[in-house]
Scaffold this motif. Structure first.
Motif, PDB file in Angstrom:
ATOM      1  N   GLY A  59       0.821  -1.217   0.000  1.00 43.96           N
ATOM      2  CA  GLY A  59       0.000   0.000   0.000  1.00 43.96           C
ATOM      3  C   GLY A  59       0.849   1.257   0.000  1.00 43.96           C
ATOM      4  N   GLU A  60       1.951   1.234   0.724  1.00 46.59           N
ATOM      5  CA  GLU A  60       2.859   2.391   0.748  1.00 46.59           C
ATOM      6  C   GLU A  60       3.523   2.572  -0.618  1.00 46.59           C
ATOM      7  OE1 GLU A  60       4.729   5.737   2.487  1.00 46.59           O
ATOM      8  OE2 GLU A  60       3.018   4.541   3.141  1.00 46.59           O
ATOM      9  N   PHE A  61       3.883   1.468  -1.270  1.00 48.60           N
ATOM     10  CA  PHE A  61       4.440   1.537  -2.619  1.00 48.60           C
ATOM     11  C   PHE A  61       3.421   2.178  -3.564  1.00 48.60           C
ATOM     12  CE2 PHE A  61       5.251  -0.136  -6.857  1.00 48.60           C
ATOM     13  CZ  PHE A  61       6.623   0.032  -6.993  1.00 48.60           C
ATOM     14  N   ILE A  62       2.181   1.706  -3.484  1.00 48.65           N
ATOM     15  CA  ILE A  62       1.108   2.248  -4.331  1.00 48.65           C
ATOM     16  C   ILE A  62       0.913   3.735  -4.055  1.00 48.65           C
ATOM     17  CG2 ILE A  62      -1.406   2.172  -4.732  1.00 48.65           C
ATOM     18  CD1 ILE A  62      -1.154  -0.910  -4.233  1.00 48.65           C
ATOM     19  N   TYR A  63       0.938   4.124  -2.778  1.00 49.20           N
ATOM     20  CA  TYR A  63       0.805   5.533  -2.418  1.00 49.20           C
ATOM     21  C   TYR A  63       1.914   6.358  -3.062  1.00 49.20           C
ATOM     22  CZ  TYR A  63       1.734   9.700   0.323  1.00 49.20           C
ATOM     23  OH  TYR A  63       2.025  10.983   0.687  1.00 49.20           O
ATOM     24  N   ARG A  64       3.132   5.870  -2.970  1.00 49.80           N
ATOM     25  CA  ARG A  64       4.271   6.633  -3.478  1.00 49.80           C
ATOM     26  C   ARG A  64       4.311   6.700  -4.996  1.00 49.80           C
ATOM     27  NH1 ARG A  64       8.346   7.658   0.295  1.00 49.80           N
ATOM     28  NH2 ARG A  64       7.733   6.996   2.371  1.00 49.80           N
ATOM     29  N   TYR A  66       1.620   5.917  -7.246  1.00 51.21           N
ATOM     30  CA  TYR A  66       0.365   6.293  -7.903  1.00 51.21           C
ATOM     31  C   TYR A  66      -0.426   7.345  -7.123  1.00 51.21           C
ATOM     32  CZ  TYR A  66       1.529   1.910 -10.191  1.00 51.21           C
ATOM     33  OH  TYR A  66       2.194   0.909 -10.849  1.00 51.21           O
ATOM     34  N   ASP A  67       0.109   7.784  -5.984  1.00 59.06           N
ATOM     35  CA  ASP A  67      -0.518   8.806  -5.157  1.00 59.06           C
ATOM     36  C   ASP A  67      -1.929   8.403  -4.713  1.00 59.06           C
ATOM     37  OD1 ASP A  67      -0.373  11.182  -3.732  1.00 59.06           O
ATOM     38  OD2 ASP A  67      -1.328  12.338  -5.333  1.00 59.06           O
ATOM     39  N   GLU A  68      -2.080   7.134  -4.360  1.00 61.07           N
ATOM     40  CA  GLU A  68      -3.342   6.652  -3.808  1.00 61.07           C
ATOM     41  C   GLU A  68      -3.182   6.500  -2.306  1.00 61.07           C
ATOM     42  OE1 GLU A  68      -4.785   3.119  -5.688  1.00 61.07           O
ATOM     43  OE2 GLU A  68      -4.468   3.927  -7.695  1.00 61.07           O
ATOM     44  N   VAL A  69      -4.242   6.695  -1.578  1.00 65.55           N
ATOM     45  CA  VAL A  69      -4.201   6.635  -0.120  1.00 65.55           C
ATOM     46  C   VAL A  69      -3.791   5.240   0.337  1.00 65.55           C
ATOM     47  CG1 VAL A  69      -5.604   6.813   1.979  1.00 65.55           C
ATOM     48  CG2 VAL A  69      -5.934   8.433   0.106  1.00 65.55           C
ATOM     49  N   ASN A  70      -2.882   5.179   1.306  1.00 68.75           N
ATOM     50  CA  ASN A  70      -2.471   3.908   1.905  1.00 68.75           C
ATOM     51  C   ASN A  70      -3.262   3.709   3.194  1.00 68.75           C
ATOM     52  OD1 ASN A  70      -1.177   1.576   2.733  1.00 68.75           O
ATOM     53  ND2 ASN A  70       0.630   2.636   3.497  1.00 68.75           N
ATOM     54  N   GLU A  71      -4.168   2.752   3.146  1.00 71.05           N
ATOM     55  CA  GLU A  71      -4.874   2.364   4.360  1.00 71.05           C
ATOM     56  C   GLU A  71      -3.912   1.493   5.154  1.00 71.05           C
ATOM     57  OE1 GLU A  71      -7.880   3.453   5.149  1.00 71.05           O
ATOM     58  OE2 GLU A  71      -8.223   4.431   3.220  1.00 71.05           O
ATOM     59  N   THR A  72      -3.547   1.891   6.344  1.00 74.85           N
ATOM     60  CA  THR A  72      -2.482   1.205   7.080  1.00 74.85           C
ATOM     61  C   THR A  72      -2.841  -0.201   7.516  1.00 74.85           C
ATOM     62  OG1 THR A  72      -3.224   2.096   9.204  1.00 74.85           O
ATOM     63  CG2 THR A  72      -1.582   3.387   7.967  1.00 74.85           C
ATOM     64  N   GLY A  73      -4.101  -0.527   7.613  1.00 75.65           N
ATOM     65  CA  GLY A  73      -4.483  -1.874   7.995  1.00 75.65           C
ATOM     66  C   GLY A  73      -4.740  -2.045   9.473  1.00 75.65           C
ATOM     67  N   LEU A  74      -4.770  -0.969  10.221  1.00 78.17           N
ATOM     68  CA  LEU A  74      -5.008  -1.032  11.666  1.00 78.17           C
ATOM     69  C   LEU A  74      -6.311  -1.779  11.970  1.00 78.17           C
ATOM     70  CD1 LEU A  74      -4.611  -0.146  14.655  1.00 78.17           C
ATOM     71  CD2 LEU A  74      -5.741   1.990  14.026  1.00 78.17           C
ATOM     72  N   GLU A  75      -7.389  -1.370  11.326  1.00 78.71           N
ATOM     73  CA  GLU A  75      -8.677  -2.022  11.564  1.00 78.71           C
ATOM     74  C   GLU A  75      -8.653  -3.472  11.093  1.00 78.71           C
ATOM     75  OE1 GLU A  75      -8.482   0.921   9.807  1.00 78.71           O
ATOM     76  OE2 GLU A  75      -9.127   2.290  11.378  1.00 78.71           O
ATOM     77  N   ASP A  76      -7.914  -3.725  10.004  1.00 76.88           N
ATOM     78  CA  ASP A  76      -7.822  -5.086   9.472  1.00 76.88           C
ATOM     79  C   ASP A  76      -7.167  -6.033  10.469  1.00 76.88           C
ATOM     80  OD1 ASP A  76      -8.996  -4.257   7.098  1.00 76.88           O
ATOM     81  OD2 ASP A  76      -7.064  -3.882   6.132  1.00 76.88           O
ATOM     82  N   VAL A  77      -6.077  -5.586  11.094  1.00 75.56           N
ATOM     83  CA  VAL A  77      -5.390  -6.422  12.085  1.00 75.56           C
ATOM     84  C   VAL A  77      -6.371  -6.811  13.192  1.00 75.56           C
ATOM     85  CG1 VAL A  77      -3.645  -6.428  13.918  1.00 75.56           C
ATOM     86  CG2 VAL A  77      -3.055  -5.553  11.678  1.00 75.56           C
ATOM     87  N   ILE A  78      -7.063  -5.825  13.713  1.00 76.62           N
ATOM     88  CA  ILE A  78      -7.998  -6.079  14.814  1.00 76.62           C
ATOM     89  C   ILE A  78      -9.109  -7.023  14.362  1.00 76.62           C
ATOM     90  CG2 ILE A  78      -9.675  -4.994  16.369  1.00 76.62           C
ATOM     91  CD1 ILE A  78      -7.817  -2.452  16.257  1.00 76.62           C
ATOM     92  N   GLU A  79      -9.689  -6.758  13.189  1.00 80.80           N
ATOM     93  CA  GLU A  79     -10.781  -7.602  12.690  1.00 80.80           C
ATOM     94  C   GLU A  79     -10.306  -9.041  12.460  1.00 80.80           C
ATOM     95  OE1 GLU A  79     -13.536  -8.157   8.720  1.00 80.80           O
ATOM     96  OE2 GLU A  79     -12.775  -6.150   9.170  1.00 80.80           O
ATOM     97  N   HIS A  80      -9.160  -9.214  11.801  1.00 78.32           N
ATOM     98  CA  HIS A  80      -8.656 -10.565  11.529  1.00 78.32           C
ATOM     99  C   HIS A  80      -8.385 -11.320  12.822  1.00 78.32           C
ATOM    100  CE1 HIS A  80      -8.585 -10.036   7.268  1.00 78.32           C
ATOM    101  NE2 HIS A  80      -7.630  -9.128   7.280  1.00 78.32           N
TER     102      HIS A  80
END
Length: 192
Positions: A59-64, A66-80
């Protein structure tokens, strides 16, 4: 469900094919080197953090690039982790075991974010330990770029991703020159 199947089905399969192929390639390498899926206590929590950290790095690569927002995955970690039956106490206990993770007893989400940031740095280090910066750029670029010729190229698995990279090395080298700042980010450790 065991954590390895869960990660494959719920974390990686939810992504597009190109991303999934990248995760598959990295995850297999991580398993072979003993970086994930160990027999240590709490390895399930660790494995989920590492799987989401792979997503965070891509996601950070994509952000850098293609200038797309990087969702850090905080909520994903908790949900998983909750889907696997782990609660806040389990997650906090995991975070507290690692002295480099800054824990805030009054802020669960901040503690999880700090753990994900730490794990993303460790995962980036592991990737760069296992692969050259050139290879990492090739993998990430190929996993995120919409290669359009007469058709849209879809990778079925990590082997097809690797074969594509092997046969298109010259063009990928041109992209490294075109995106030299991204290549520098990879070389400097992919800090998010």
């Amino acid at each position: 469900m065991d954590v390895e199947n869960y990660i494959d089905e719920a974390v990686f399969q939810e992504e597009n094919n190109q991303h999934r192929c990248f995760y598959e390639l990295m995850w297999e390498n991580f398993k072979e080197s003993g970086y994930v899926i160990t027999d240590e206590s709490g390895y399930e929590v660790d494995a989920v953090f590492k799987a989401v950290s792979l997503q965070n790095l891509l996601g950070e690569f994509i952000y850098r690039i293609y200038d797309e927002v990087n969702e850090t995955g905080l909520e994903d970690v908790i949900e998983h982790l909750q889907n696997l039956g782990f609660g806040e106490d389990d997650i906090i206990n995991y975070c507290n075991k690692i002295e480099d993770i800054e824990s805030d007893p009054d802020d669960f989400e901040l503690t999880v974010k700090n753990a994900l940031d730490y794990t993303s740095e460790m995962t980036a280090d592991k990737i760069l330990e296992e692969f050259s910066a050139d290879d990492v750029f090739d993998y990430m670029f190929t996993a995120t770029y919409a290669f359009e010729q007469d058709f849209v190229f879809e990778f079925e698995d990590a082997e097809e991703l690797q074969a594509f990279i092997d046969t298109n090395q010259e063009q990928l080298d041109n992209y490294k020159e075109e995106y030299s700042s991204i290549m520098s980010w990879v070389e400097s450790g992919m800090i998010c």
